[in-house]
Structure formats: structure tokens, C-alpha cells
Design a protein around this motif. Sequence first.
Motif, PDB file in Angstrom:
ATOM      1  N   ASN A 198     -19.288  -6.619 -33.995  1.00  0.00           N
ATOM      2  CA  ASN A 198     -19.037  -7.756 -34.890  1.00  0.00           C
ATOM      3  C   ASN A 198     -17.547  -7.980 -35.103  1.00  0.00           C
ATOM      4  O   ASN A 198     -17.094  -9.122 -35.244  1.00  0.00           O
ATOM      5  N   GLU A 201     -16.388  -9.796 -32.103  1.00  0.00           N
ATOM      6  CA  GLU A 201     -16.830 -11.196 -32.162  1.00  0.00           C
ATOM      7  C   GLU A 201     -15.961 -12.001 -33.118  1.00  0.00           C
ATOM      8  O   GLU A 201     -15.616 -13.160 -32.840  1.00  0.00           O
ATOM      9  N   GLU A 207     -19.351 -12.819 -27.745  1.00  0.00           N
ATOM     10  CA  GLU A 207     -20.348 -13.580 -28.496  1.00  0.00           C
ATOM     11  C   GLU A 207     -21.647 -12.778 -28.494  1.00  0.00           C
ATOM     12  O   GLU A 207     -22.132 -12.376 -27.439  1.00  0.00           O
ATOM     13  N   LEU A 208     -22.188 -12.549 -29.683  1.00  0.00           N
ATOM     14  CA  LEU A 208     -23.394 -11.750 -29.815  1.00  0.00           C
ATOM     15  C   LEU A 208     -24.636 -12.643 -29.885  1.00  0.00           C
ATOM     16  O   LEU A 208     -24.674 -13.619 -30.642  1.00  0.00           O
ATOM     17  N   ILE A 213     -24.914  -9.664 -24.895  1.00  0.00           N
ATOM     18  CA  ILE A 213     -23.511  -9.743 -25.312  1.00  0.00           C
ATOM     19  C   ILE A 213     -22.772 -10.569 -24.273  1.00  0.00           C
ATOM     20  O   ILE A 213     -22.706 -10.189 -23.098  1.00  0.00           O
TER      21      ILE A 213
END
Length: 224
Positions: A198, A201, A207-208, A213
Motif C-alpha cells: 500500500n 501504491e 496498482e493493487l 499487482i
Amino acid sequence: MQEDKLYDTLLNLPLFLGMSRADLLQIAGHTKFDFQKIEGGETLTEIGEPYHRLLFLLSGEVAVETMADDRGYRIVETIKAPEVFMIERLFGYDQHSPHHYVARNDCSLMSISKKEVLRLAKQYEIFHINLLNLISTQAQRSNRRLFRVPPKTLSDSIIRFFENHCLRPAGEKNFHIKMDRLAQELNVKRLKVSVALNELETQGLIELHRGRISIPALEKLINR
């Protein structure tokens, strides 16, 4: 005219670097090249398929999928032309494709049989040297990975995992892997992996998504 066009094509490929115009024109006129155009979504090569030719991507983009032995995760990365695929698989004990190649858009391909590659290597010293250099470079890069400085943080370990599992340390990558599996691979708790991902990101480096991923540019992640 056709030989001149093929000459221009060969100039852009690493195996033919440094060769004279006369040699390239002779190769263009006496070597059996197989040209092919495929549309986006078509498969070039399947995982496990025998690989007895050299395959060149002359134009377009290809998605390359690599899967863990237990199929617990997979990586999809984008490779752009010009590129030669799996040169190290043409020889050795395992001459099968470890990847699944799918065209992302319309692509132009060129291939040379193993027999023709051996003939060119025997007839043209520069071609032989280029072939050895490409294979040796891959072997040396793989060897040096074992002696790199260990990651200092969990984020560094995650980035190193991404880098080590890709064919090229740049470009778009998609890791289809669950956080539980990534935590197992790194031998840490899932919560810590979640926090580190996180943070990456938030920095705009990844970007999760659910079970995936996405890395827009791996080189930016490595050089953060």
C-alpha cells in the motif's frame, strides 16, 4: 528489392550487428527466413512447446506469461519490438519454451531454424560471436543476482522479488499473485506485505487489484 528490405531488417537485430553490407546481403539471399504476421490475441508459443528455431519480433508488442512450477502465481509482462526470444533455449538440456507468448496487437515475426543458425555461426564469425555474447550475457546476469547486496527493507525485498521474476527490468508487468503467497515467498507476515504494498501504491509505483499487482514501469519501481 526484397533482399534490400531484408537487409534493413537484419540491421536492427542484435545477432547481425557489426556484419558488413556484403555479408548481410549474402545472408538475405541464401538463408531461409520464415516471415509471419499475426493479429492481437493470437498465440506465438505455448509453455512446454519444443523450441527449435530463433523467433524475432520485428514489430508490435507481445505479452509474455511465466508461471510458477506449482501454478501458484504467474507474471505477465509486455515485450516490444525489436526482440529475439529465448535464445538460450535453442541449445542445452531443456529446449522447450518456459513462457506463453501472446500478441498484444498486430505483430510481424521472423524465424530461423536451428539448422540455419548453426550454418550461419559456422560461416560468419561475427554472427558466431554475437550468438555467444548474447547467451553469455544472460548467464552472467543470472549469476550476479546471487551476489547482490541483500534488501534492507521489506519494500526493497518486494521490489527485488518483482525484478528477479521478470525477463526485462523495465516496462509494464502484472503479477497475478495473492498476498498470502507473496508473504510465503518472502517469509514474512501477510499484514506486513499488505502495508508495504500500500505504501508503494501511495507513491504511484504500483496498482493493487484483487489477486493482481500491476506495475506500470518496473524501472521506476527499481530506481525509486
